[in-house]
Design a protein around this motif. Structure first.
Motif, PDB file in Angstrom:
ATOM      1  N   ALA A   6     -29.372 -33.566   3.738  1.00 30.10           N
ATOM      2  CA  ALA A   6     -29.200 -32.917   4.202  1.00 30.10           C
ATOM      3  C   ALA A   6     -27.823 -31.575   4.920  1.00 30.10           C
ATOM      4  O   ALA A   6     -26.898 -31.699   4.302  1.00 30.10           O
ATOM      5  N   GLN A  10     -28.761 -30.895  11.206  1.00 30.53           N
ATOM      6  CA  GLN A  10     -29.078 -32.457  10.774  1.00 30.53           C
ATOM      7  C   GLN A  10     -28.640 -33.797  11.393  1.00 30.53           C
ATOM      8  O   GLN A  10     -29.073 -34.747  11.315  1.00 30.53           O
ATOM      9  N   GLU A  17     -31.564 -35.949  11.320  1.00 28.83           N
ATOM     10  CA  GLU A  17     -33.046 -35.377  11.198  1.00 28.83           C
ATOM     11  C   GLU A  17     -33.844 -35.037   9.946  1.00 28.83           C
ATOM     12  O   GLU A  17     -32.134 -34.238   8.969  1.00 28.83           O
ATOM     13  N   LEU A  19     -35.129 -32.912   7.501  1.00 33.91           N
ATOM     14  CA  LEU A  19     -37.229 -32.016   7.546  1.00 33.91           C
ATOM     15  C   LEU A  19     -37.497 -31.539   6.171  1.00 33.91           C
ATOM     16  O   LEU A  19     -36.738 -31.859   5.202  1.00 33.91           O
ATOM     17  N   LYS A  58     -41.035 -34.174  11.140  1.00 33.44           N
ATOM     18  CA  LYS A  58     -39.274 -34.774  10.811  1.00 33.44           C
ATOM     19  C   LYS A  58     -39.225 -36.267  10.557  1.00 33.44           C
ATOM     20  O   LYS A  58     -40.050 -36.599  11.589  1.00 33.44           O
TER      21      LYS A  58
END
Ligand code: SAH
Length: 246
Positions: A6, A10, A17, A19, A58
């Motif tokens: 990530a 994020q 999170e 994604l 998500k």
């Protein structure tokens, strides 16, 4: 433990999170559920996280613990790979990511079978190559996601390399110099240049030598271009990195 990459954006307070493609992978392939744990890697740090919610686009996870990753080599290898045809680039990116290469530049060299007029089409493969690097990096538990840059020309490569140290060129016509002995590291970044299926033009070698590149042999047998990068990176990591040392 499943590992994902990530970016810092994020990271939202104590949550990370997930994604993009990873969402589908987590939900439909791995079928992970709330309370299950995952590892998320951001810039060399490994975050142990617990999934708290799974939405359409998500997955939100909560950080339990953070530590600095220990799986990266102290040397940073940049592979300039002479553009090879078919799915050879896929193989090279996958294997070299597993071994520990940090960055890739596909380079259109004189003897690359892929012609300049096809470069536009090839450029569309860069996204796929980055996906291959992402998958190989997860599988091999890298702490940094290697980057595949856009395709560059020989001249653009020379511009990038001017003033750089540790430029290593395995050259099929080089018979007397080897990585051991010829390459003396200054700093931790190594630029490794591999010729395409047809090898290098002597003119390309002369220009590279003029900016300080060292030509080396990878032994008496000629390796295919998709083998040479893996072998050269392995030798460099054995000599200067984290293979072969305790
Ligand atoms: N067609 C050429 C070989 C090209 S091999 C010939 O027949 O001579 C593709 C690339 O892999 C080379 O340009 C070089 O970068 C690397 N390579 C393969 N075998 C090598 C060796 N034994 N020593 C040094 N480099 C090698």
């Amino acid at each position: 433990m499943h590992r994902f990459f990530a970016n810092t954006d994020q990271l939202v307070e104590n949550n990370i999170e997930i994604l993009g493609r990873d969402v589908k992978h987590i939900k439909d392939v791995l079928r992970l559920k709330p309370k299950e744990q995952i590892e998320v890697v951001i810039d060399g740090y490994v975050y142990l996280c617990e999934i708290i919610s799974l939405e359409k686009d998500k997955v939100t996870s909560q950080i339990i613990e953070k530590h600095k990753g220990t799986n990266e080599s102290p040397i940073h290898i940049v592979l300039y790979q002479g553009l090879a045809k078919g799915n050879k680039m896929d193989t090279i990116i996958q294997k070299c990511t597993e071994i520990g290469v940090m960055e890739f530049y596909p380079v259109a060299l004189k003897r690359s079978v892929v012609k300049v007029k096809d470069i536009k089409k090839e450029q569309t493969k860069v996204e796929r190559w980055n996906t291959i690097a992402d998958e190989a990096a997860k599988q091999s538990k890298r702490d940094v996601l290697p980057k595949v840059h856009n395709i560059i020309s020989f001249q653009e490569m020379v511009e990038i390399l001017k003033g750089e140290k540790n430029i290593v060129v395995p050259y099929e016509e080089e018979k007397t110099s080897f990585i051991k002995g010829k390459v003396k590291l200054e700093g931790n970044k190594i630029h490794l240049i591999i010729g395409p299926e047809g090898g290098f033009e002597p003119e390309e070698i002369n220009i590279l030598k003029s900016i300080g590149a060292k030509t080396v042999s990878l032994g008496p047998r000629i390796l295919r271009t998709e083998t040479a990068g893996v072998v050269a990176a392995t030798i460099l990591l054995y000599e200067f990195g984290d293979l072969g040392v305790i």
